[in-house]
Write an enzyme that holds these catalytic residues in place. Structure first.
Site, PDB file in Angstrom:
ATOM      1  N   CYS A   2       0.855  -1.174   0.000  1.00 59.30           N
ATOM      2  CA  CYS A   2       0.000   0.000   0.000  1.00 59.30           C
ATOM      3  C   CYS A   2       0.898   1.232   0.000  1.00 59.30           C
ATOM      4  O   CYS A   2       1.961   1.243   0.623  1.00 59.30           O
ATOM      5  CB  CYS A   2      -0.941   0.116   1.197  1.00 59.30           C
ATOM      6  SG  CYS A   2      -2.050  -1.267   1.372  1.00 59.30           S
ATOM      7  N   ARG A  27       3.593  -0.176  -5.019  1.00 54.27           N
ATOM      8  CA  ARG A  27       3.367  -0.748  -3.697  1.00 54.27           C
ATOM      9  C   ARG A  27       2.020  -1.457  -3.579  1.00 54.27           C
ATOM     10  O   ARG A  27       1.704  -2.065  -2.554  1.00 54.27           O
ATOM     11  CB  ARG A  27       3.431   0.350  -2.628  1.00 54.27           C
ATOM     12  CG  ARG A  27       4.728   1.121  -2.619  1.00 54.27           C
ATOM     13  CD  ARG A  27       4.686   2.198  -1.559  1.00 54.27           C
ATOM     14  NE  ARG A  27       4.589   1.615  -0.244  1.00 54.27           N
ATOM     15  CZ  ARG A  27       5.614   1.219   0.486  1.00 54.27           C
ATOM     16  NH1 ARG A  27       6.828   1.365   0.027  1.00 54.27           N
ATOM     17  NH2 ARG A  27       5.439   0.693   1.666  1.00 54.27           N
ATOM     18  N   TRP A  75      -2.910  -2.571  -1.640  1.00 53.96           N
ATOM     19  CA  TRP A  75      -2.632  -3.987  -1.890  1.00 53.96           C
ATOM     20  C   TRP A  75      -3.391  -4.711  -0.789  1.00 53.96           C
ATOM     21  O   TRP A  75      -3.036  -4.622   0.394  1.00 53.96           O
ATOM     22  CB  TRP A  75      -1.136  -4.256  -1.794  1.00 53.96           C
ATOM     23  CG  TRP A  75      -0.761  -5.652  -2.167  1.00 53.96           C
ATOM     24  CD1 TRP A  75      -0.512  -6.125  -3.429  1.00 53.96           C
ATOM     25  CD2 TRP A  75      -0.585  -6.769  -1.297  1.00 53.96           C
ATOM     26  NE1 TRP A  75      -0.201  -7.456  -3.391  1.00 53.96           N
ATOM     27  CE2 TRP A  75      -0.240  -7.889  -2.098  1.00 53.96           C
ATOM     28  CE3 TRP A  75      -0.702  -6.960   0.085  1.00 53.96           C
ATOM     29  CZ2 TRP A  75      -0.004  -9.158  -1.563  1.00 53.96           C
ATOM     30  CZ3 TRP A  75      -0.460  -8.215   0.616  1.00 53.96           C
ATOM     31  CH2 TRP A  75      -0.109  -9.293  -0.206  1.00 53.96           C
ATOM     32  N   ASN A 101      -1.284   1.887   5.868  1.00 49.53           N
ATOM     33  CA  ASN A 101      -0.453   0.861   5.226  1.00 49.53           C
ATOM     34  C   ASN A 101       0.039  -0.049   6.336  1.00 49.53           C
ATOM     35  O   ASN A 101       0.677   0.417   7.280  1.00 49.53           O
ATOM     36  CB  ASN A 101       0.731   1.535   4.503  1.00 49.53           C
ATOM     37  CG  ASN A 101       1.823   0.549   4.123  1.00 49.53           C
ATOM     38  OD1 ASN A 101       1.543  -0.612   3.882  1.00 49.53           O
ATOM     39  ND2 ASN A 101       3.052   1.019   4.064  1.00 49.53           N
ATOM     40  N   GLY A 102      -0.289  -1.346   6.249  1.00 53.15           N
ATOM     41  CA  GLY A 102       0.148  -2.282   7.290  1.00 53.15           C
ATOM     42  C   GLY A 102      -0.971  -3.236   7.643  1.00 53.15           C
ATOM     43  O   GLY A 102      -1.947  -3.370   6.904  1.00 53.15           O
ATOM     44  N   GLU A 487      16.614 -17.453  -9.844  1.00 59.22           N
ATOM     45  CA  GLU A 487      16.197 -16.084 -10.122  1.00 59.22           C
ATOM     46  C   GLU A 487      15.518 -15.976 -11.502  1.00 59.22           C
ATOM     47  O   GLU A 487      14.511 -15.293 -11.666  1.00 59.22           O
ATOM     48  CB  GLU A 487      17.417 -15.150 -10.016  1.00 59.22           C
ATOM     49  CG  GLU A 487      17.185 -13.697 -10.352  1.00 59.22           C
ATOM     50  CD  GLU A 487      16.136 -12.998  -9.486  1.00 59.22           C
ATOM     51  OE1 GLU A 487      15.670 -13.571  -8.484  1.00 59.22           O
ATOM     52  OE2 GLU A 487      15.767 -11.864  -9.834  1.00 59.22           O
ATOM     53  N   LYS A 491      11.690 -14.718 -12.105  1.00 61.99           N
ATOM     54  CA  LYS A 491      11.324 -13.626 -13.035  1.00 61.99           C
ATOM     55  C   LYS A 491      10.190 -14.080 -13.936  1.00 61.99           C
ATOM     56  O   LYS A 491       9.214 -13.374 -14.134  1.00 61.99           O
ATOM     57  CB  LYS A 491      12.511 -13.209 -13.924  1.00 61.99           C
ATOM     58  CG  LYS A 491      13.640 -12.444 -13.287  1.00 61.99           C
ATOM     59  CD  LYS A 491      13.281 -11.136 -12.684  1.00 61.99           C
ATOM     60  CE  LYS A 491      12.731 -11.290 -11.327  1.00 61.99           C
ATOM     61  NZ  LYS A 491      13.376 -10.952 -10.157  1.00 61.99           N
ATOM     62  N   GLU A 494       6.729 -14.624 -12.011  1.00 58.93           N
ATOM     63  CA  GLU A 494       6.016 -13.471 -11.431  1.00 58.93           C
ATOM     64  C   GLU A 494       5.435 -12.531 -12.476  1.00 58.93           C
ATOM     65  O   GLU A 494       4.427 -11.884 -12.214  1.00 58.93           O
ATOM     66  CB  GLU A 494       6.844 -12.727 -10.381  1.00 58.93           C
ATOM     67  CG  GLU A 494       8.031 -11.966 -10.869  1.00 58.93           C
ATOM     68  CD  GLU A 494       8.815 -11.316  -9.730  1.00 58.93           C
ATOM     69  OE1 GLU A 494       8.234 -10.890  -8.729  1.00 58.93           O
ATOM     70  OE2 GLU A 494      10.045 -11.236  -9.854  1.00 58.93           O
ATOM     71  N   HIS A 510      17.246 -36.833  -9.806  1.00 62.38           N
ATOM     72  CA  HIS A 510      16.690 -37.318  -8.541  1.00 62.38           C
ATOM     73  C   HIS A 510      15.173 -37.131  -8.490  1.00 62.38           C
ATOM     74  O   HIS A 510      14.583 -37.160  -7.415  1.00 62.38           O
ATOM     75  CB  HIS A 510      17.374 -36.623  -7.364  1.00 62.38           C
ATOM     76  CG  HIS A 510      18.847 -36.915  -7.302  1.00 62.38           C
ATOM     77  ND1 HIS A 510      19.345 -38.146  -6.949  1.00 62.38           N
ATOM     78  CD2 HIS A 510      19.923 -36.157  -7.616  1.00 62.38           C
ATOM     79  CE1 HIS A 510      20.663 -38.127  -7.012  1.00 62.38           C
ATOM     80  NE2 HIS A 510      21.043 -36.927  -7.429  1.00 62.38           N
ATOM     81  N   LYS A 609       5.529  -4.311  -4.881  1.00 65.51           N
ATOM     82  CA  LYS A 609       6.983  -4.196  -4.863  1.00 65.51           C
ATOM     83  C   LYS A 609       7.560  -4.351  -3.460  1.00 65.51           C
ATOM     84  O   LYS A 609       8.566  -5.002  -3.254  1.00 65.51           O
ATOM     85  CB  LYS A 609       7.351  -2.832  -5.446  1.00 65.51           C
ATOM     86  CG  LYS A 609       8.830  -2.566  -5.527  1.00 65.51           C
ATOM     87  CD  LYS A 609       9.407  -3.200  -6.756  1.00 65.51           C
ATOM     88  CE  LYS A 609      10.905  -3.047  -6.860  1.00 65.51           C
ATOM     89  NZ  LYS A 609      11.475  -4.161  -7.613  1.00 65.51           N
TER      90      LYS A 609
HETATM   91  O1  M6R Z   1      12.797  -5.270  -1.193  1.00 67.29           O
HETATM   92  P1  M6R Z   1      13.305  -6.659  -0.944  1.00 67.29           P
HETATM   93  O2  M6R Z   1      14.539  -6.954  -1.699  1.00 67.29           O
HETATM   94  O3  M6R Z   1      13.451  -6.983   0.510  1.00 67.29           O
HETATM   95  O4  M6R Z   1      12.156  -7.593  -1.515  1.00 67.29           O
HETATM   96  C1  M6R Z   1      12.226  -8.980  -1.407  1.00 67.29           C
HETATM   97  C2  M6R Z   1      11.220  -9.640  -2.317  1.00 67.29           C
HETATM   98  O5  M6R Z   1       9.927  -9.257  -1.987  1.00 67.29           O
HETATM   99  C3  M6R Z   1      11.476  -9.284  -3.790  1.00 67.29           C
HETATM  100  O6  M6R Z   1      12.771  -9.608  -4.181  1.00 67.29           O
HETATM  101  C4  M6R Z   1      10.490 -10.026  -4.705  1.00 67.29           C
HETATM  102  O7  M6R Z   1      10.723 -11.400  -4.659  1.00 67.29           O
HETATM  103  C5  M6R Z   1      10.567  -9.473  -6.122  1.00 67.29           C
HETATM  104  N1  M6R Z   1       9.249  -9.300  -6.650  1.00 67.29           N
HETATM  105  C6  M6R Z   1      11.328 -10.354  -7.045  1.00 67.29           C
HETATM  106  O8  M6R Z   1      11.347  -9.886  -8.340  1.00 67.29           O
END
Ligand code: M6R
Length: 614
Positions: A2, A27, A75, A101-102, A487, A491, A494, A510, A609
């Site tokens: 948020c 956010r 969010w 926010n929270g 990673e 990507k 998501e 395995h 984010k």
């Molecule tokens: O801001 P941070 O690096 O602590 O965030 C951690 C994860 O939320 C963040 O890396 C998330 O997995 C991303 N969407 C990955 O692309």
């Protein structure tokens, strides 16, 4: 998650709030709203499901004239993303409006108590409980709004950054924070509030970051005063934020993610500049040098992080174990915090976070500090909660990352971890001097190597179009490139919503190899390193079962050029830096597949984010 923003002063509040909300949309983006106090002293509250653009359309033709207001982009945590659950929320009488926010963890108990006092609720949110609690406290205590906020918040368990305005009071916003970020921008007789200082950088560079348990009344034309929840004054620490507005724009790219991928040669240079001396190839990280004894005496290093930052930490583990010979553990912050971990006083805990606001990572830091460990931060956002909560640290300095999928932060984090490992290795005498200088020199060459890979974007785009049909992907890598595989898979999933699994290449046999058929593409990072031949064998095993291989290979590798179905050639560097190069085509591939599927790349469904809730 948020985003909250607010303004009080002499300008029109609505345009400032809308611009801020657009910048905060990373956010959360399932609903948005504003509350403005009009000339008649009444609060006009406008909100709707959808993005900030939808809110703007909804506002068309409405009277938005006001010099005070608060806005929110959501969010969802409690309650579906709909008009009713969108913020701001009115209190029962309509006297107060609040954005939050929270998460209020004890909201059920508080709600039941308020219901017993005759309160009814229009939404399913915990935030509406909070605004009604504040109203109830103010009515029963006959106190100022700030006092009511302080008393109410003393009953609250959870995380919050809130802003509250009151009908008939066009000069004041009450703001408070606990575990969710809140920056106050200071102008000439005017104030701005935001979850992220960058969103209001057009108006001021002077910021105060509220600390946990602090409350303030920001009042037009009056000096800023901050108190704790018991009314005792806190220090007002004004900080300057250096940032250009162009860093917050797309700069001609269709998406922030593509811009951020292409920025990497420059962002890595920004990360390295002043830290690797190009003449002597010596590394200077003041955060380490000023705290040498902790690294010299470290019995163990524990990384705590989430998501992409956790993947970067896995590379950090290899680097530190190789170069410093210190045992390393890499923990999901969310697991670490609830696991009663064994932390010793000679442990160094390294918290890694792009945003510097991730709730789980903050909680892990708190546990580590209470156990007496030295806590080091690797963050991007300057002045963020994690940067402030850690004992020392290094910023990655890659500039604002706005696309929800992290790209340039990952390469920045690995770069900082490399410098950190080299420097600690040197201090401890565990790294060979020639190798130290070779890797330091290779860091300086990275931007050029990445530029070369980025030139292959059209090739990757073409390749990506072939694979939009796939419902599942496997990503394989070994050694330093196993985290790269994780990673790459993250990507893809998501932003394209295609299921993807990252695995160490040798683990295939395995179990996961059972998944292989002609419909399941496998992406393999198979650059020339000490496990190359083994990875080639893994590729053969997949091909023997009819699987299709997309391989990231070293320039000029004719063997794999002929064996893999599709290849992307990348320049070489020292093995420990290869993830920084091999991740680039994987970022591009995820991006182009998502675009071909028509996904909202910068704001993928269900994500935000900055994950400021558990
Ligand atoms: O801001 P941070 O690096 O602590 O965030 C951690 C994860 O939320 C963040 O890396 C998330 O997995 C991303 N969407 C990955 O692309």
């Amino acid at each position: 998650m948020c985003g909250i923003v607010g303004y009080v002063g002499h300008r029109q509040a609505y345009p400032i709030i809308i611009k801020g909300l657009h910048r905060l949309e990373y956010r959360g983006y399932d609903s948005a709203g504003v509350a403005l106090i009009g000339k008649d002293g009444q609060i006009g509250l406008y909100k709707c499901k959808g993005k900030v653009d939808d809110l703007e359309r909804f506002m068309a033709g409405k009277d938005a004239e006001s010099t005070i207001g608060i806005g929110h982009t959501r969010w969802a945590t409690h309650g579906a993303p709909n008009d009713a659950n969108a913020h701001p929320h009115f209190s029962q009488s309509g006297r107060l409006a609040l954005i939050h926010n929270g998460i209020i963890e004890n909201f059920r108990v508080l709600k039941d108590a308020l219901i017993s006092h005759g309160y009814t609720f229009r939404s399913s949110t915990d935030s509406e409980v909070l605004v009604n609690l504040i109203e109830y406290v103010q009515d029963t205590n006959e106190c100022t709004l700030e006092e009511a906020v302080r008393i109410a918040l003393r009953q609250v368990v959870g995380a919050y950054a809130i802003a509250v305005i009151k009908r008939g009071d066009p000069d004041r916003i009450i703001a408070a924070r606990q575990s969710s970020p809140m920056a106050i921008g200071i102008g000439e007789g005017e104030y701005f509030i935001s979850s992220d200082a960058a969103s209001i950088i057009d108006y001021t560079q002077k910021f105060v970051y509220l600390k946990d348990g602090e409350v303030t009344t920001i009042e037009k034309g009056k000096p800023l005063q901050i108190k704790n929840l018991y009314g005792e004054p806190s220090k007002v620490d004004i900080q300057k934020l250096e940032m250009s507005i162009s860093q917050l724009e797309k700069g001609g790219f269709p998406h922030f993610m593509l811009k951020e991928i292409h920025e990497q040669p420059d962002t890595l240079m920004d990360c390295i500049r002043g830290r690797v001396n190009p003449d002597t190839r010596e590394i200077v990280l003041s955060g380490v040098l000023d705290n040498k004894e902790h690294f010299l005496q470290a019995g163990r290093i524990i990384f705590v992080a989430c998501g992409t930052s956790w993947h970067a930490s896995l590379i950090g583990e290899h680097l530190i174990e190789n170069l410093c010979r210190i045992p390393v553990e890499v923990e999901y912050a969310s697991e670490f915090r609830y696991r009663n971990p064994i932390i010793r006083k000679d442990d160094v805990v390294i918290a890694v976070s792009q945003s510097g606001e991730t709730a789980d990572t903050l909680a892990a830091i708190d546990i580590a500090k209470r156990a007496g460990a030295f806590v080091y931060g690797i963050c991007n956002v300057v002045g963020s909660s994690i940067a402030r909560a850690t004992d020392s640290g290094t910023y990655i300095h890659v500039g604002p990352e706005i696309g929800v999928a992290s790209t340039k932060a990952f390469t920045g984090q690995v770069t900082v971890m490399t410098m950190l490992a080299l420097l600690i290795g040197k201090l401890r005498g565990t790294v060979d001097s020639a190798f130290y200088h070779e890797v330091a020199g290779a860091l300086l060459d990275l931007p050029e190597a990445i530029r070369k890979v980025l030139k292959k974007a059209p090739e990757v785009e073409k390749l990506s179009r072939i694979f939009t049909y796939a419902h599942n992907f496997i990503y394989l890598g070994r050694g330093y490139n196993y985290p790269t595989a994780l990673e790459g898979a993250l990507k893809l999933k998501e932003i394209s919503y295609i299921h993807a699994e990252g695995l160490p290449a040798a683990e295939m046999k395995h179990g996961p190899i059972a998944l292989i058929d002609a419909e399941m593409p496998t992406v393999v990072i198979a650059t020339l390193d000490h496990t190359y031949e083994k990875t080639v064998s893994n590729i053969e095993e997949i091909k023997a079962r009819g699987g299709k291989i997309i391989a990231v290979i070293s320039e000029g590798d004719t063997q794999l050029r002929h064996r893999a179905d599709y290849t992307i050639e990348v320049p070489g560097t020292v093995e420990c830096l290869m993830p920084i190069i091999s991740i680039i085509p994987l970022q591009l591939m995820a991006y182009y597949i998502a675009v071909s599927k028509g996904r909202n790349v910068d704001q993928p469904r269900n994500l935000a984010k900055s994950v400021t809730v558990e």
